[in-house]
Motif scaffolding. Structure first.
Motif, PDB file in Angstrom:
ATOM      1  N   GLY A 185       0.819  -1.210   0.000  1.00 24.74           N
ATOM      2  CA  GLY A 185       0.000   0.000   0.000  1.00 24.74           C
ATOM      3  C   GLY A 185       0.854   1.262   0.000  1.00 24.74           C
ATOM      4  N   VAL A 209     -11.173   8.205  -0.828  1.00 25.35           N
ATOM      5  CA  VAL A 209     -11.490   6.787  -0.620  1.00 25.35           C
ATOM      6  C   VAL A 209     -10.217   5.994  -0.347  1.00 25.35           C
ATOM      7  N   VAL A 210      -9.175   6.256  -1.135  1.00 23.31           N
ATOM      8  CA  VAL A 210      -7.897   5.552  -0.957  1.00 23.31           C
ATOM      9  C   VAL A 210      -7.300   5.872   0.411  1.00 23.31           C
ATOM     10  N   TRP A 241      -7.665   2.772   7.520  1.00 28.55           N
ATOM     11  CA  TRP A 241      -8.330   1.608   8.119  1.00 28.55           C
ATOM     12  C   TRP A 241      -7.344   0.444   8.268  1.00 28.55           C
ATOM     13  N   THR A 242      -6.459   0.259   7.269  1.00 29.56           N
ATOM     14  CA  THR A 242      -5.460  -0.805   7.332  1.00 29.56           C
ATOM     15  C   THR A 242      -4.535  -0.615   8.526  1.00 29.56           C
ATOM     16  N   ALA A 244      -8.875   6.771   3.125  1.00 30.47           N
ATOM     17  CA  ALA A 244      -9.690   6.134   4.159  1.00 30.47           C
ATOM     18  C   ALA A 244      -9.351   4.652   4.277  1.00 30.47           C
ATOM     19  N   TYR A 245      -9.160   3.994   3.137  1.00 29.08           N
ATOM     20  CA  TYR A 245      -8.821   2.570   3.159  1.00 29.08           C
ATOM     21  C   TYR A 245      -7.465   2.336   3.811  1.00 29.08           C
ATOM     22  N   GLN A 246      -6.474   3.168   3.468  1.00 30.74           N
ATOM     23  CA  GLN A 246      -5.150   2.968   4.048  1.00 30.74           C
ATOM     24  C   GLN A 246      -5.158   3.263   5.543  1.00 30.74           C
TER      25      GLN A 246
END
Length: 340
Positions: free
Chosen positions: A58, A316-317, A323-324, A319-321
């Motif tokens: 990521g 969006v990207v 969350w990871t 937020a996903y990272q």
């Protein structure tokens, strides 16, 4: 937005993408460089690799996105950079491929020689990019031989000048310190104790090299010719971040020390891009041959479409990272039973 505003916006966005890359992939490289020194057996090496296992791919997306944005927003910059720096970027690519394969293949066989092979691949796949990215940044600031046709007319060895090599040593050591502090936050037990010792050993050399690079920049570049607000903030942030890091390391507040190296990296990237603006790649053959955001950019329509797409998808990207990182926030020990 008018055309000039879009050109400036995409220069800033690319600077932000490189900031994210150095900030996140920086500790990634640092952990890889430290692997042979802080892990003494297979279980410990597995733990160190697990610390960055959920994040490394990521983190590399920041570089891919920065390269893609450079290609789409400033194609002349991209073309000159990737042709002129071809061999250096090819070496980085080979190193990153070896590094990625090491993450995936290491655990496929229990043979100690097999695992040692991929451990060293991970080390060199981290060491070489950490060094060469600093060399690239040094050449960005110093300038390279670009002629009137926006063509690089130098050689690979022209890029290996003393100033750029000092920049490479700076990024290598700074990333290693950043990675050591990340490992301190992600591991426990004997690995954590070793990493703490490394942070105390690394901080002073990093600080000395950073100050030497700033002083050398005054001789080799126009960084201090006419300081703007962003340059001043970047320089103050980078220096203050390093001093803060040292204070936190020696008072054993390692989470704050990691924040300090993060501030240093953010300040450094801000200083570099603010020094370049509005240039993207200076020419040593004359100011008239500099690549700028104006003569290297795509059309106004292209930049406008890209802006809409970026504003829609980047949150969006991110937020996903985020969350990871939240999911894999716990410390690891040699008894942690999972592998990457």
């Amino acid at each position: 937005m008018d055309y000039q505003t879009l050109q400036t916006l995409w220069f800033v966005l690319i600077a932000v993408l490189f900031t994210g890359f150095f900030l996140l992939e920086g500790y990634d490289y640092g952990v890889g460089v430290l692997l042979p020194f802080v892990a003494k057996n297979d279980a410990e090496r597995r733990t160190v690799i697990n610390a960055i296992g959920p994040f490394w791919d990521g983190n590399e997306v920041w570089l891919l996105t920065a390269g893609g944005a450079m290609f789409a927003a400033f194609p002349n910059w991209y073309a000159t950079l990737f042709s002129g720096f071809y061999l250096a970027l090819f070496l980085i690519l080979v190193a990153l491929i070896a590094r990625g394969v090491a993450f995936e293949f290491r655990s496929k066989d229990d043979n100690p020689r097999w695992r040692a092979l991929w451990d060293w691949a991970l080390f060199f796949g981290s060491f070489l990019p950490a060094l060469l990215w600093g060399v690239a940044v040094g050449n960005f600031l110093r300038g390279v031989a670009i002629d009137a046709s926006m063509t690089f007319v130098g050689s690979f060895f022209d890029l290996l000048n003393p100033y750029a090599l000092l920049g490479g040593v700076l990024t290598l050591t700074l990333f290693t310190l950043h990675g050591a502090l990340f490992l301190e936050l992600k591991t426990d037990g004997i690995i954590r104790e070793r990493v703490q010792r490394f942070t105390r050993v690394l901080w002073l050399p990093v600080t000395v090299i950073a100050l030497a690079f700033v002083g050398y920049s005054a001789l080799e570049t126009d960084m201090f010719a006419a300081l703007n607000v962003v340059q001043i903030l970047g320089l103050v942030g980078a220096v203050a971040g390093l001093l803060f890091t040292g204070a936190m390391i020696f008072t054993k507040r390692y989470g704050r020390a990691f924040l300090g190296t993060a501030i240093t990296l953010i300040g450094t990237v801000a200083l570099v891009f603010a020094t370049l603006f509005p240039r993207v790649l200076p020419s040593t053959l004359g100011d008239a041959f500099d690549l700028t955001i104006y003569n290297a950019s795509s059309s106004e329509y292209t930049l406008g479409v890209m802006t809409v797409i970026a504003l829609s998808l980047v949150p969006v990207v991110l937020a996903y990272q985020a969350w990871t990182y939240w999911v894999f926030r716990k410390r690891l020990t040699t008894q942690s039973h999972f592998e990457y």
